[in-house]
Design an enzyme around this catalytic site. Structure first.
Site, mmCIF file in Angstrom:
data_model
loop_
_atom_site.group_PDB
_atom_site.id
_atom_site.type_symbol
_atom_site.label_atom_id
_atom_site.label_comp_id
_atom_site.label_asym_id
_atom_site.label_seq_id
_atom_site.Cartn_x
_atom_site.Cartn_y
_atom_site.Cartn_z
ATOM 1 N N SER A 190 98.892 24.995 38.878
ATOM 2 C CA SER A 190 100.088 25.776 38.537
ATOM 3 C C SER A 190 101.353 24.941 38.727
ATOM 4 O O SER A 190 101.357 23.936 39.445
ATOM 5 C CB SER A 190 100.162 27.025 39.422
ATOM 6 O OG SER A 190 98.994 27.786 39.240
HETATM 7 C C1 LIG Z 1 95.887 28.634 37.340
HETATM 8 S S1 LIG Z 1 94.279 28.251 37.854
HETATM 9 C C2 LIG Z 1 94.400 28.177 39.609
HETATM 10 C C3 LIG Z 1 95.355 27.143 40.097
HETATM 11 C C4 LIG Z 1 95.166 26.750 41.526
HETATM 12 N N1 LIG Z 1 95.377 27.851 42.434
HETATM 13 C C5 LIG Z 1 96.062 25.591 41.916
HETATM 14 O O1 LIG Z 1 95.674 24.853 42.820
HETATM 15 O O2 LIG Z 1 97.145 25.406 41.326
HETATM 16 C C6 LIG Z 1 93.439 29.776 37.618
HETATM 17 C C7 LIG Z 1 91.982 29.701 37.983
HETATM 18 O O3 LIG Z 1 91.477 31.035 38.058
HETATM 19 C C8 LIG Z 1 90.114 30.966 37.749
HETATM 20 N N2 LIG Z 1 89.610 32.319 37.503
HETATM 21 C C9 LIG Z 1 89.674 33.080 36.376
HETATM 22 N N3 LIG Z 1 89.086 34.267 36.584
HETATM 23 C C10 LIG Z 1 88.639 34.274 37.867
HETATM 24 C C11 LIG Z 1 87.960 35.215 38.663
HETATM 25 N N4 LIG Z 1 87.587 36.419 38.194
HETATM 26 N N5 LIG Z 1 87.658 34.875 39.940
HETATM 27 C C12 LIG Z 1 88.002 33.668 40.437
HETATM 28 N N6 LIG Z 1 88.644 32.731 39.720
HETATM 29 C C13 LIG Z 1 88.983 33.023 38.456
HETATM 30 C C14 LIG Z 1 90.043 30.025 36.571
HETATM 31 O O4 LIG Z 1 88.737 29.477 36.437
HETATM 32 C C15 LIG Z 1 91.094 28.982 36.981
HETATM 33 O O5 LIG Z 1 90.512 27.872 37.574
#
Ligand SMILES: C[S@@+](CC[C@H](N)C(=O)[O-])C[C@H]1O[C@@H](n2cnc3c(N)ncnc32)[C@H](O)[C@@H]1O
Length: 411
Positions: A75
């Site tokens: 992010s």
């Molecule tokens: C924007 S990224 C996370 C960024 C991270 N927190 C960072 O270090 O910046 C969003 C993540 O959410 C995950 N995601 C989507 N749906 C999800 C769910 N139901 N449970 C857990 N993770 C999920 C995606 O695979 C993706 O890797």
């Protein structure tokens, strides 16, 4: 990437990023500045990412589907800083991050220190494998527990949590997140409300949650059990798409597509805003989306549709729907650096929603623009809602109802 940019060392880039986030007001606490100064963000970026791109105040995309949609990213630093600041993380705290990648979990680990607990879950096994490798490389492998799981269920093993940070866009608050939150804990989550996503900092009040902060943002959408996509209605191929994000609104795609070919009705309000007055746009968009009437959001590829539609297309363009007609928010330059708000109506009855939209702009300006903004609360389905005379929109979801309430009249 030019050579000068590649000459930037990660240490210098990191310091510049901290200075930038501090100057912009995203970082206000020294502990958060220290975390950003310490964790090597570039180590979590895909191979080949330049130092400059890794430390820009922007998203770093890490996973795309074959058709090009982003499903994972690191992010943007401003948003991470905002979430960490509002989550009020303390040494010894227990934190669950939903949506992983490793970098934000390492920042959290810095903030909760060696006595804290950090659990970071992601639904994508490859994201977790990459996160584990980067965490191990950077010295956080023993501190952060990175687990492949659907975050819809939280992660009961590590709770109750002092903070749950959801880093993926959701339309609902599942019961597990509330159950696993400590009594005084904070839930920070990007909640989509009629196509407007706000990063809400929520705290418990009795049987419901109250937002104590709300900030416009964008995240990749939730996968798994909580997957709840918006309804997309193409009005002119993919060049003009109407997005609907609540079950009570329906759209007659054929009639609305035909409306595009009717003469445009213009109504201009006397209300203006400076283009750098970001909060005004954030506020008016949510105000229009909160009206208890049929509503959608237009996305328009302006390079392809020319003058046909001229929306105020910052993120989403608020649109009032009226059967075979509609009206969207628009802007025109007023003075050198300010814009005037107005409405463009289309369809046989387009004048009515255009006039209504212009009236709503005036009501927002008079009653809400300079106020504290709406109250946003999240209630379990079936729970009684507090009575109010203020304008209120209820968004019914599977597990919860989101209520957006604008105090102070001006309906
Ligand atoms: C924007 S990224 C996370 C960024 C991270 N927190 C960072 O270090 O910046 C969003 C993540 O959410 C995950 N995601 C989507 N749906 C999800 C769910 N139901 N449970 C857990 N993770 C999920 C995606 O695979 C993706 O890797």
């Amino acid at each position: 990437m030019n050579e000068l940019m590649e000459d930037l060392s990660p240490e210098t880039a990191r310091q510049q990023l901290v200075e930038h986030l501090t100057a912009k007001g995203w970082i206000t606490h020294p502990e958060v500045a220290a975390a950003f100064s310490t964790v090597p963000r570039h180590e979590f970026a895909p191979a080949g990412t330049s130092v400059r791109a890794a430390y820009a105040d922007d998203t770093v995309i890490t996973v795309r589907t074959p058709d090009g949609a982003t499903t994972s990213s690191i992010s943007a630093p401003w948003l991470q800083a905002h979430m960490l600041e509002t989550a009020r993380l303390r040494p010894g705290g227990r934190v669950l991050e939903i949506g992983s990648g490793g970098y934000n979990a390492a920042l959290i680990a810095e903030l909760v220190g060696p006595a804290g607990t950090v659990v970071s879950v992601d639904i994508d096994a490859q994201v977790i494998a990459n996160a584990q490798a980067a965490l191990a490389r950077t010295g956080y492998g023993q501190v952060v527990e990175a687990i492949c799981a659907d975050g819809e269920n939280g992660y009961p093993g590590g709770g109750p949590y002092d903070a749950i940070l959801v880093t993926v866009e959701c339309s609902d608050i599942p019961p597990a997140w509330i159950e696993q939150l400590a009594p005084e804990g904070l839930l920070v989550a990007p909640v989509r409300m009629r196509a407007n996503t706000r990063c809400l900092t929520l705290r418990r009040r009795g049987d419901h949650l109250v937002a104590i902060a709300a900030r416009q943002c964008g995240f990749v959408p939730m996968q798994g059990a909580g997957h709840d996509p918006v309804r997309r209605t193409p009005l002119l191929g993919n060049d003009i798409v109407l997005t609907i994000d609540d079950p009570s609104t329906t759209a007659d795609a054929e009639a609305l597509a035909a409306a595009l070919h009717t003469p445009r009705v213009e109504v201009w309000s006397p209300v203006t805003a400076r283009i750098d007055e970001g909060g005004a746009f954030e506020s008016i968009h949510l105000w229009l989306a909160s009206q208890p009437r049929p509503y959608g959001a237009l996305t328009v590829d302006r390079s392809r549709v020319g003058d046909l539609l001229d929306p105020d297309n910052r993120f989403v363009c608020p649109t009032l729907l009226a059967g075979d007609s509609f009206a969207h928010l628009t802007l025109r330059r007023h003075e050198q650096s300010s814009y005037q708000f107005g409405a463009h109506g289309f369809g046989p009855g387009g004048a009515a929603p255009a006039a209504e939209l212009a009236d709503l702009i005036v009501a927002w300006d008079q009653h809400h623009r300079h106020g504290s903004g709406p109250g946003i609360t999240v209630h379990p389905v079936g729970a009684p809602l507090p009575a109010t005379d203020d304008l209120q929109l209820l968004l019914p979801r599977r597990h919860s109802q989101v209520a957006i309430t604008w105090p102070g009249g001006g309906r």
